[in-house]
Scaffold this motif. Structure first.
Motif, PDB file in Angstrom:
ATOM      1  N   GLU A  44       9.164 -24.378  25.641  1.00 27.37           N
ATOM      2  CA  GLU A  44       9.036 -24.882  24.281  1.00 27.37           C
ATOM      3  C   GLU A  44       8.566 -23.823  23.287  1.00 27.37           C
ATOM      4  OE1 GLU A  44       7.205 -28.902  24.651  1.00 27.37           O
ATOM      5  OE2 GLU A  44       7.937 -28.538  26.670  1.00 27.37           O
TER       6      GLU A  44
ATOM      7  N   ASP B  54      10.625 -22.902  20.840  1.00 29.17           N
ATOM      8  CA  ASP B  54      11.358 -23.229  19.609  1.00 29.17           C
ATOM      9  C   ASP B  54      12.431 -22.210  19.238  1.00 29.17           C
ATOM     10  OD1 ASP B  54       9.888 -25.543  19.230  1.00 29.17           O
ATOM     11  OD2 ASP B  54       8.429 -24.590  17.915  1.00 29.17           O
TER      12      ASP B  54
ATOM     13  N   PHE C  20      15.850 -23.769  18.785  1.00 27.07           N
ATOM     14  CA  PHE C  20      15.781 -24.637  17.605  1.00 27.07           C
ATOM     15  C   PHE C  20      15.851 -23.809  16.326  1.00 27.07           C
ATOM     16  CE2 PHE C  20      12.894 -27.074  14.645  1.00 27.07           C
ATOM     17  CZ  PHE C  20      13.805 -28.072  14.357  1.00 27.07           C
ATOM     18  N   GLY C  21      15.270 -22.620  16.367  1.00 28.96           N
ATOM     19  CA  GLY C  21      15.223 -21.784  15.177  1.00 28.96           C
ATOM     20  C   GLY C  21      16.455 -20.926  14.966  1.00 28.96           C
TER      21      GLY C  21
ATOM     22  N   ALA D 215      22.235 -27.036  15.110  1.00 31.12           N
ATOM     23  CA  ALA D 215      22.799 -27.931  16.119  1.00 31.12           C
ATOM     24  C   ALA D 215      21.850 -28.162  17.285  1.00 31.12           C
ATOM     25  CB  ALA D 215      24.132 -27.374  16.618  1.00 31.12           C
TER      26      ALA D 215
ATOM     27  N   LYS E  77      15.089 -30.849  18.137  1.00 35.39           N
ATOM     28  CA  LYS E  77      13.803 -30.764  18.830  1.00 35.39           C
ATOM     29  C   LYS E  77      13.340 -32.185  19.105  1.00 35.39           C
ATOM     30  CE  LYS E  77       9.316 -28.575  18.069  1.00 35.39           C
ATOM     31  NZ  LYS E  77       8.654 -27.607  17.177  1.00 35.39           N
TER      32      LYS E  77
ATOM     33  N   THR F 110      10.591 -33.273  20.492  1.00 37.89           N
ATOM     34  CA  THR F 110       9.169 -33.531  20.335  1.00 37.89           C
ATOM     35  C   THR F 110       8.899 -33.975  18.903  1.00 37.89           C
ATOM     36  OG1 THR F 110       9.067 -31.520  21.609  1.00 37.89           O
ATOM     37  CG2 THR F 110       6.987 -32.531  21.021  1.00 37.89           C
TER      38      THR F 110
ATOM     39  N   ARG G 292       6.486 -34.965  15.604  1.00 43.42           N
ATOM     40  CA  ARG G 292       5.370 -34.210  15.029  1.00 43.42           C
ATOM     41  C   ARG G 292       4.026 -34.616  15.615  1.00 43.42           C
ATOM     42  NH1 ARG G 292       5.647 -32.899   8.761  1.00 43.42           N
ATOM     43  NH2 ARG G 292       4.993 -30.845   9.394  1.00 43.42           N
TER      44      ARG G 292
END
Ligand SMILES: Cc1cc2nc3c(=O)[nH]c(=O)nc-3n(C[C@H](O)[C@H](O)[C@H](O)COP(=O)(O)OP(=O)(O)OC[C@H]3O[C@@H](n4cnc5c(N)ncnc54)[C@H](O)[C@@H]3O)c2cc1C
Ligand SMILES: Cc1ncc(C[n+]2csc(CCOP(=O)(O)OP(=O)(O)O)c2C)c(N)n1
Ligand code: SF4
Ligand code: SF4
Ligand code: SF4
Ligand SMILES: [Mg+2]
Lengths: 342, 547
Positions: B489, B491, B494-495, B501, B504, B506, B508
């Motif tokens: 995890e 990110d 995701f970044g 596309a 995430k 999880t 907040r």
């Protein structure tokens, strides 16, 4: 025998990766946040692995965070505009206006003036364009915007050629690179040495309050610079290297890797300047030879057919000159908590 | 026709353009097998327990660890940690100090009094476990947690096997050993000391046991004929070590020669040193390059002032000196030179290997013994249905960790056997090799060192030599883990997706807890592969689309 306690630092990926479950949210990047703006949203028509699409979202999301979502973006003609807004679709999730190829700085000046007239100093203006739009056709209006110190952050997404119209040379195309107008033929194939414009340094010469370079490979650095730029008023300039898989002849998966190599070879110096003086540089972490960067791009393929080691040496020399000019190489040592042995 | 001066477009309209149709390859999240896990003979999920330790949740880390191995404080001291040899980080800077963190967790659990999760069922089935070394103890633990009743018998007065009667206290303090054994017994294991099993088949019959696990170890010190004078004092290493444990140490004298090049030889020499042998020498027929002992063990011995005589065989023992023959190595073979030398010595300790006492299966017609060990199948079952075996008494490397791994495998097989089936081993994931990683993202971080007792304080006490990490250094060390092949995890995916596309999962509020990971939105993923390239730990594969 008893180890001396030392404060624990975060040594996994805290300073390089986008986020991390173990970091405080305020130490993560804007991109790690599920509530990021996604200024440039899904469905855009950029090529697979487009560095410009990535760079624009990185910069604008950070600018939106810094300005509490009150940003107007002014966009010059170029890929970024074409792939994001084919009528009747738009990928933008912020106020956005398309100007012409050469007048984005002037239009941004106008938008800033309108906001001032309306007393809206909370609304911030970001102008953006490709390297062609910035260093060539928009150069005059940009220089004027700098000189007048208009309250605009101008962002150049530098993919080192006119990509949207089929990869023609721009004033930011590097030496030896093949483009549609600098073909790999003749005794000195590709783009000529000794020409072109170093716009970050030209911007510095205007002594505006903030000039910075960055790449899409170091998100923490790029976001920090965007946020810092937003803290200044007046004219500011951010120059972001954004690899283009199509124009560079590179694998789409290599976009970030190439941006990283551009920095780690010294080919693309990453620094920031205030009022015409360099105030910080991003040091090279694992120095790489320029060939490693060149080999991954077909725009340099001609350098590896036959013996062109002299050209490669010249490119290496340019990288070394950058390293010397900006002081990019300085050993940084990792610190470990100490365990006392008795 | 009137044209507008400017056009406005609705927000979100680009979603109509499903760029996912461009894709020729698709990214998929995978879990790969980290090399540490692959190399751990006890089958620990190291990456996973480090993941918990990284967040400072040491109890969760410990619970994850003991799923496979109930003796972390012990293993964190005596395991030869093949995991660290395999660790990908070894090729980046230095291996993660897995063993040190394991010990930290084990010690913390003892300090805080963590107990095992109680078994959730009672099957009423009864299993006889013979031998309370690491293998028998681990088997008892797993069988109890699976709900079976366990009688654990041992001919010795105290449990622990070689961990008590072999491995010296300066490497494994007895309080640690006792605490971890106690915790296993607390699960309701029936401990029966001072009971030697003569015939395992008969004992299983007589006791009405549904199954049995044989873990009798290799407890007989190998001896060779050495011509010796009447006054010559020759003792085997195991007897020496056992005598110390039983508080009636063998008298050795001031000058002691230890014959052998394995870990037992190192322990015997270091023990002799602590009993007052100021001149202790290790005699070995090859050199430190060939010796089976761990380098670390030899280094510790050398630090303690022990000397070595490589390329030497013992010819005879005359009472106050050994006669040593020099040898040479030719193609790895030991060749005598006919050159002799005298080496003053008051005692000779033989550390030439151990054999198993397999009288316990002599009468069992279906249980085969080959090369001095019991034959077993892949599930650790012997030829006698329902009787399983493991540890030093079966063919394999002789370490406590291997013995614990056998016990787990056997316990799960016994469980399946008692339920009337056979256990199918779960499929192993592909290896998370270094080439899959993008090590750029990891900070440079040198390894934490464990403190050590000063050499001067090691020659007269059996106090523990190697200290533990404190919380800071343990946390630091855990965070050096690269999380090979398993999303941690960060990110990045995701970044770095230019097309937003990556979703995430999880939310907040629960971000801190993590664990929900990410998913691809294939409506928009163009298949560029940046996420695959930039995943630090290699947890994403790029696979061709069907067409
Ligand atoms: C000096 C020394 C140092 C070592 N150091 C290490 C180390 O640092 N790390 C490591 O991983 N390994 C080490 N080893 C190896 C390790 O100790 C063994 O591999 C491990 O203990 C094997 O476990 P086991 O359960 O199979 O057998 P053991 O530990 O040998 O236990 C067998 C038990 O069975 C009992 N038993 C035997 N026969 C019968 C019977 N008929 N009836 C009832 N009970 C019986 C014995 O009393 C004993 O308690 C060392 C070994 C020695 C000798
Ligand atoms: C005045 C004018 N001349 C030429 C064009 C055609 N044109 C559109 S985009 C473009 C090139 C853009 O290059 P750059 O600014 O580097 O952006 P990129 O597409 O590379 O991102 C050109 C030449 C135009 N739109 N307007
Ligand atoms: S870095 Fe972590 S997951 Fe990878 S091999 Fe080492 S301990 Fe295992
Ligand atoms: S980065 Fe985005 S578009 Fe590219 S392969 Fe990964 S998910 Fe797909
Ligand atoms: S990039 Fe990071 S978040 Fe994504 S799969 Fe890999 S480890 Fe997990
Ligand atoms: Mg361009």
């Amino acid at each position: 025998m008893i180890p001396v306690p030392t404060p624990v630092r975060f040594y996994q990926v805290g300073s390089f990766a986008v986020g991390n479950r173990l970091l405080d949210p305020d130490q993560r990047t804007v991109q790690a946040d599920t509530a990021r703006t996604n200024s440039l949203d899904s469905g855009h028509r950029a090529c697979q692995g487009c560095g410009e699409a990535l760079g624009a979202r990185y910069v604008l999301d950070a600018a939106m965070r810094a300005a509490e979502d009150k940003v107007i973006a002014v966009n010059a003609t170029g890929c970024l505009e074409v792939f994001s807004t084919p009528y009747p679709e738009s990928s933008w999730r912020l106020a956005w206006i398309h100007s012409l190829f050469g007048n984005a700085p002037a239009v941004a000046t106008g938008v800033a003036a309108a906001m001032r007239a309306k007393g809206r100093d909370d609304v911030r203006v970001v102008a953006q364009g490709g390297d062609g739009g910035t260093v060539d056709i928009g150069f005059g209006t940009l220089s004027g915007m700098f000189e007048r110190n208009d309250d605009v952050l101008y962002v150049c997404y530098d993919n080192e050629a006119y990509m949207n119209t089929g990869v023609q040379r721009s004033g930011a195309t590097p030496p030896a690179a093949r483009t549609a107008t600098t073909e790999a033929v003749g005794p000195a194939p590709g783009n000529a040495f000794g020409q072109g414009k170093d716009l970050p340094r030209i911007a510095m010469a205007h002594e505006i309050s903030y000039v910075a370079t960055a790449t899409v490979a170091d998100l923490h650095d790029l976001e920090a610079k965007t946020i810092r730029a937003m803290a200044h008023r007046g004219a500011r300039y951010l120059h972001v290297l954004v690899p283009c898989p199509l124009g560079w002849g590179a694998a789409s998966k290599d976009t970030i890797r190439l941006a990283r190599l551009a920095k780690e070879t010294g080919i693309f110096p990453v620094f920031e300047a205030e009022h015409g003086e360099v105030v910080s540089v991003a040091k090279i972490r694992h120095k790489a030879p320029v060939v490693e960067y060149l080999q991954a791009q077909r725009r340099y393929a001609h350098l590896f057919k036959g013996d062109h080691s002299d050209v490669i040496d010249q490119l290496q020399a340019l990288a070394e000159a950058n390293i010397a000019r900006y002081g990019l190489l300085e050993p940084t040592s990792a610190e470990a908590p100490e365990v006392v042995e008795d | 026709m009137e044209h507008p001066f400017a056009i406005t477009l609705e927000v979100g309209t680009s979603h109509a353009n499903r760029t996912g149709t461009w894709r020729v390859e698709r990214p998929v999240y995978v879990d790969r097998l980290p090399p540490c896990n692959d190399a751990c003979p006890a089958g620990e999920n190291i990456q996973r327990w480090l993941y918990h330790a990284e967040s400072g949740d040491y109890e969760a880390a410990w619970r994850q660890l003991v799923e496979e191995n109930p003796l972390p404080a012990i293993m964190g001291r005596i395991c030869y940690h093949p995991c660290e040899t395999a660790c990908n980080r070894a090729q980046v800077d230095e291996a993660v100090g897995i063993n040190a963190v394991e010990r930290f967790l084990g010690d913390l659990a003892i300090e805080k009094g963590f107990g095992f999760d109680a078994q959730t069922r009672e099957t009423g089935r009864r299993v006889l476990v013979v031998g309370a070394g690491p293998s028998g103890l681990a088997a008892s633990y797993h069988l109890r947690r699976l709900g079976h009743r366990v009688d654990l018998v041992d001919s010795a007065a105290k449990p622990g096997g070689m961990m008590r009667y072999g491995i010296p206290a300066y490497r494994l303090p007895r309080a640690v050993l006792d605490a971890e054994i106690e915790r296993i017994f607390a699960l309701g294991v029936q401990w029966i000391p001072n009971h030697r099993v003569e015939d395992v088949v008969a004992e299983r019959e007589a006791g009405g046991y549904d199954a049995a696990y044989l873990a009798v170890g290799a407890q007989l010190g190998r001896r060779i004929e050495i011509p010796a004078g009447d006054s010559a004092r020759i003792v085997d290493a195991l007897s020496l070590l056992r005598s110390v444990e039983e508080d009636r140490p063998v008298l050795l004298g001031r000058r002691v020669a230890v014959y052998g090049g394995g870990n037992t030889a190192m322990d015997a020499a270091r023990t002799a040193r602590r009993l007052g042998a100021t001149e202790t020498v290790i005699v070995y027929r090859r050199t430190d390059k060939e010796m089976p002992a761990e380098r670390e063990e030899l280094d510790q011995a050398l630090t303690e002032g022990i000397t070595t005589r490589w390329l030497s065989t013992v010819d005879s023992f005359e009472g106050d000196h050994l006669v040593i023959e020099k040898v040479v190595l030719e193609d790895g073979k030991v060749v005598p030179t006919g050159e002799f030398e005298q080496l003053p010595a008051d005692a000779l300790v033989l550390a030439l290997g151990q054999d198993s006492d397999l009288s316990v299966v002599e009468g069992a017609e279906h249980i085969a013994v080959r090369h001095g060990v019991v034959e077993v199948g892949p599930s650790m079952m012997t030829g006698e249905v329902g009787i399983f075996a493991g540890g030093d008494a079966v063919p394999s490397a002789r370490t406590a960790t291997v013995a614990i791994g056998h016990a787990k495998r056997a316990a799960r097989a016994i469980d399946a056997y008692l339920a009337g089936g056979t256990r199918l081993a779960p499929e192993r994931h592909g290896l998370a090799s270094l080439e899959r990683l993008n090590t750029w993202y990891y900070d440079d971080a040198p390894r934490s060192r464990r403190p050590e007792l000063a050499a001067a304080r090691r020659v007269d006490t059996f106090a523990e030599v190697v200290g533990g990490l404190n919380e800071d250094t343990a946390l630091f060390e855990a965070r050096r883990c690269l999380s090979c092949g398993n999303c941690f995890e960060c990110d990045n995916c995701f970044g770095v997706c230019p097309d937003n596309a990556v979703v995430k999962l999880t939310d907040r509020e629960t971000q801190a807890a993590g664990g929900r990971r990410y998913a691809f939105n294939y409506d928009y993923c163009k298949g560029c592969g940046i996420c695959v390239e930039e995943c630090p730990c290699g947890a994403i594969d790029l696979v061709p689309e069907a067409n």
